[in-house]
Design a protein around this motif. Sequence first.
Motif, PDB file in Angstrom:
ATOM      1  N   ARG A 227      60.576  88.151  28.368  1.00 57.07           N
ATOM      2  CA  ARG A 227      59.965  88.477  27.073  1.00 57.07           C
ATOM      3  C   ARG A 227      59.701  87.223  26.261  1.00 57.07           C
ATOM      4  N   MET A 228      60.638  86.271  26.280  1.00 57.77           N
ATOM      5  CA  MET A 228      60.456  85.026  25.550  1.00 57.77           C
ATOM      6  C   MET A 228      59.226  84.276  26.034  1.00 57.77           C
ATOM      7  N   ILE A 229      59.063  84.246  27.357  1.00 59.19           N
ATOM      8  CA  ILE A 229      57.934  83.508  27.934  1.00 59.19           C
ATOM      9  C   ILE A 229      56.616  84.232  27.676  1.00 59.19           C
ATOM     10  N   SER A 230      56.602  85.552  27.867  1.00 59.10           N
ATOM     11  CA  SER A 230      55.359  86.311  27.734  1.00 59.10           C
ATOM     12  C   SER A 230      54.803  86.270  26.317  1.00 59.10           C
ATOM     13  N   THR A 231      55.684  86.292  25.312  1.00 58.10           N
ATOM     14  CA  THR A 231      55.202  86.265  23.935  1.00 58.10           C
ATOM     15  C   THR A 231      54.704  84.888  23.514  1.00 58.10           C
ATOM     16  N   LEU A 232      54.998  83.872  24.326  1.00 58.96           N
ATOM     17  CA  LEU A 232      54.508  82.522  24.019  1.00 58.96           C
ATOM     18  C   LEU A 232      53.213  82.184  24.745  1.00 58.96           C
ATOM     19  N   ILE A 233      52.950  82.879  25.852  1.00 61.09           N
ATOM     20  CA  ILE A 233      51.782  82.523  26.660  1.00 61.09           C
ATOM     21  C   ILE A 233      50.493  82.699  25.869  1.00 61.09           C
ATOM     22  N   GLN A 234      50.361  83.840  25.175  1.00 59.47           N
ATOM     23  CA  GLN A 234      49.106  84.118  24.474  1.00 59.47           C
ATOM     24  C   GLN A 234      48.786  83.085  23.405  1.00 59.47           C
ATOM     25  N   PRO A 235      49.676  82.776  22.465  1.00 56.80           N
ATOM     26  CA  PRO A 235      49.321  81.776  21.456  1.00 56.80           C
ATOM     27  C   PRO A 235      49.094  80.389  22.031  1.00 56.80           C
ATOM     28  N   VAL A 236      49.844  80.016  23.086  1.00 53.71           N
ATOM     29  CA  VAL A 236      49.631  78.700  23.698  1.00 53.71           C
ATOM     30  C   VAL A 236      48.254  78.630  24.353  1.00 53.71           C
ATOM     31  N   LEU A 237      47.850  79.715  25.021  1.00 51.92           N
ATOM     32  CA  LEU A 237      46.512  79.751  25.615  1.00 51.92           C
ATOM     33  C   LEU A 237      45.431  79.664  24.541  1.00 51.92           C
ATOM     34  N   TRP A 238      45.605  80.420  23.449  1.00 52.42           N
ATOM     35  CA  TRP A 238      44.638  80.365  22.363  1.00 52.42           C
ATOM     36  C   TRP A 238      44.579  78.973  21.763  1.00 52.42           C
ATOM     37  N   LEU A 239      45.730  78.363  21.599  1.00 48.44           N
ATOM     38  CA  LEU A 239      45.782  77.071  20.912  1.00 48.44           C
ATOM     39  C   LEU A 239      45.186  75.944  21.746  1.00 48.44           C
ATOM     40  N   PHE A 240      45.575  75.861  23.013  1.00 52.20           N
ATOM     41  CA  PHE A 240      45.181  74.709  23.820  1.00 52.20           C
ATOM     42  C   PHE A 240      43.965  74.960  24.709  1.00 52.20           C
ATOM     43  N   VAL A 241      43.769  76.181  25.184  1.00 50.88           N
ATOM     44  CA  VAL A 241      42.615  76.454  26.044  1.00 50.88           C
ATOM     45  C   VAL A 241      41.411  76.874  25.201  1.00 50.88           C
ATOM     46  N   LEU A 242      41.564  77.980  24.477  1.00 49.73           N
ATOM     47  CA  LEU A 242      40.455  78.443  23.649  1.00 49.73           C
ATOM     48  C   LEU A 242      40.168  77.471  22.511  1.00 49.73           C
ATOM     49  N   GLY A 243      41.241  76.930  21.917  1.00 47.38           N
ATOM     50  CA  GLY A 243      41.055  75.986  20.827  1.00 47.38           C
ATOM     51  C   GLY A 243      40.313  74.740  21.261  1.00 47.38           C
ATOM     52  N   THR A 244      40.643  74.232  22.438  1.00 48.41           N
ATOM     53  CA  THR A 244      39.945  73.053  22.948  1.00 48.41           C
ATOM     54  C   THR A 244      38.500  73.382  23.290  1.00 48.41           C
ATOM     55  N   GLY A 245      38.283  74.548  23.914  1.00 49.65           N
ATOM     56  CA  GLY A 245      36.918  74.931  24.269  1.00 49.65           C
ATOM     57  C   GLY A 245      36.032  75.136  23.058  1.00 49.65           C
ATOM     58  N   PHE A 246      36.506  75.904  22.077  1.00 50.04           N
ATOM     59  CA  PHE A 246      35.729  76.115  20.854  1.00 50.04           C
ATOM     60  C   PHE A 246      35.588  74.832  20.056  1.00 50.04           C
ATOM     61  N   GLY A 247      36.613  73.959  20.167  1.00 49.51           N
ATOM     62  CA  GLY A 247      36.561  72.704  19.422  1.00 49.51           C
ATOM     63  C   GLY A 247      35.381  71.830  19.817  1.00 49.51           C
ATOM     64  N   THR A 248      34.999  71.893  21.100  1.00 46.56           N
ATOM     65  CA  THR A 248      33.847  71.111  21.539  1.00 46.56           C
ATOM     66  C   THR A 248      32.538  71.637  20.954  1.00 46.56           C
ATOM     67  N   LEU A 249      32.527  72.922  20.594  1.00 49.68           N
ATOM     68  CA  LEU A 249      31.313  73.515  20.039  1.00 49.68           C
ATOM     69  C   LEU A 249      31.173  73.254  18.543  1.00 49.68           C
ATOM     70  N   VAL A 250      32.320  73.201  17.834  1.00 49.69           N
ATOM     71  CA  VAL A 250      32.267  73.119  16.369  1.00 49.69           C
ATOM     72  C   VAL A 250      32.667  71.750  15.840  1.00 49.69           C
ATOM     73  N   GLN A 251      32.874  70.771  16.735  1.00 51.01           N
ATOM     74  CA  GLN A 251      33.350  69.477  16.267  1.00 51.01           C
ATOM     75  C   GLN A 251      32.350  68.796  15.332  1.00 51.01           C
ATOM     76  N   GLY A 252      31.077  69.083  15.493  1.00 51.41           N
ATOM     77  CA  GLY A 252      30.098  68.504  14.588  1.00 51.41           C
ATOM     78  C   GLY A 252      30.086  69.163  13.221  1.00 51.41           C
ATOM     79  N   ALA A 253      30.505  70.448  13.178  1.00 53.80           N
ATOM     80  CA  ALA A 253      30.496  71.181  11.916  1.00 53.80           C
ATOM     81  C   ALA A 253      31.739  70.921  11.084  1.00 53.80           C
ATOM     82  N   ILE A 254      32.823  70.497  11.702  1.00 56.66           N
ATOM     83  CA  ILE A 254      34.061  70.214  10.961  1.00 56.66           C
ATOM     84  C   ILE A 254      34.534  68.795  11.275  1.00 56.66           C
ATOM     85  N   PRO A 255      33.845  67.801  10.731  1.00 55.74           N
ATOM     86  CA  PRO A 255      34.217  66.415  11.006  1.00 55.74           C
ATOM     87  C   PRO A 255      35.576  66.066  10.411  1.00 55.74           C
TER      88      PRO A 255
END
Length: 284
Positions: free
Chosen positions: A39-67
Amino acid sequence: MVMEVAEVRTPGIGVAHNLRAVKVVVHREALRFLDDRSRMISTLIQPVLWLFVLGTGFGTLVQGAIPGIDYRTFIYPGMISMTVMTTAMFSAGSIVWDREYGFLREMLVAPVSRGAIVTGKCLGGAMVATLQGVVVLALAGLVGVPYDPVLMVSLLLMMFLTAFTVTAFGVLVAAKMKGITAFFAIVQMVMMPMLFLSGAMFPLANLPAWLHILTTINPLTYAVDPLRQSVFSHLDLPAEVSAVLNPGVQWAGWQVPVALELGLVAVTGLILLMAAVARFRKGD
């Protein structure tokens, strides 16, 4: 010959007795959490994926809009909220398992008030969710958030307040649930839209009128915004960037103070707690 009958005394249900009951329930929640590593691991997987995977991917798209700022830094407060919310809901959902295995009935017939049991459940869930959130706090430096002691302590306190309110909501929902599947179906239907409408993934500035109204009436918004306000107060950003990414919550042009936002979260938590106690007092 007259036989004397021994007097049978039952322990009184006083404040001290109920406080001990609260302590026992909180302790049980902590032990249950520490023993369930999956349970400890499963509840951490989602936010870590959002933060480092999705966050990094979206960051490449919006980096020009939020300098001047990493997109992962922006969504970091939202990921704290997601971690706390997920863990708190798991804690509240354990009531359904307790009902299925008969343990809940044993607690309800104990010589303590049901208010003490529900309060202990909410406090225990809040404590466990906050401990889980500490792991996300430890990742702060990886996304550009400083390890400032004042910032860390303020985030911890806000996490606990948010976790208490979310746990109280989950306990209220679980009060009459007979199956864990139905519980999580309802929770997902309610909490996921609230998370997406809280500003966890996008700024609250320059939104369409309909989306602005939805974010304003969303209770979770008033938990996410103080976290972001605290994080941004410790970042060195241009004023124009902060104005776009961290505008705060506004009511008809008036910016809601952080203290009022936290007060709204606290009042909501107390109302949900009282409602959960009332539902348990009606019987199981």
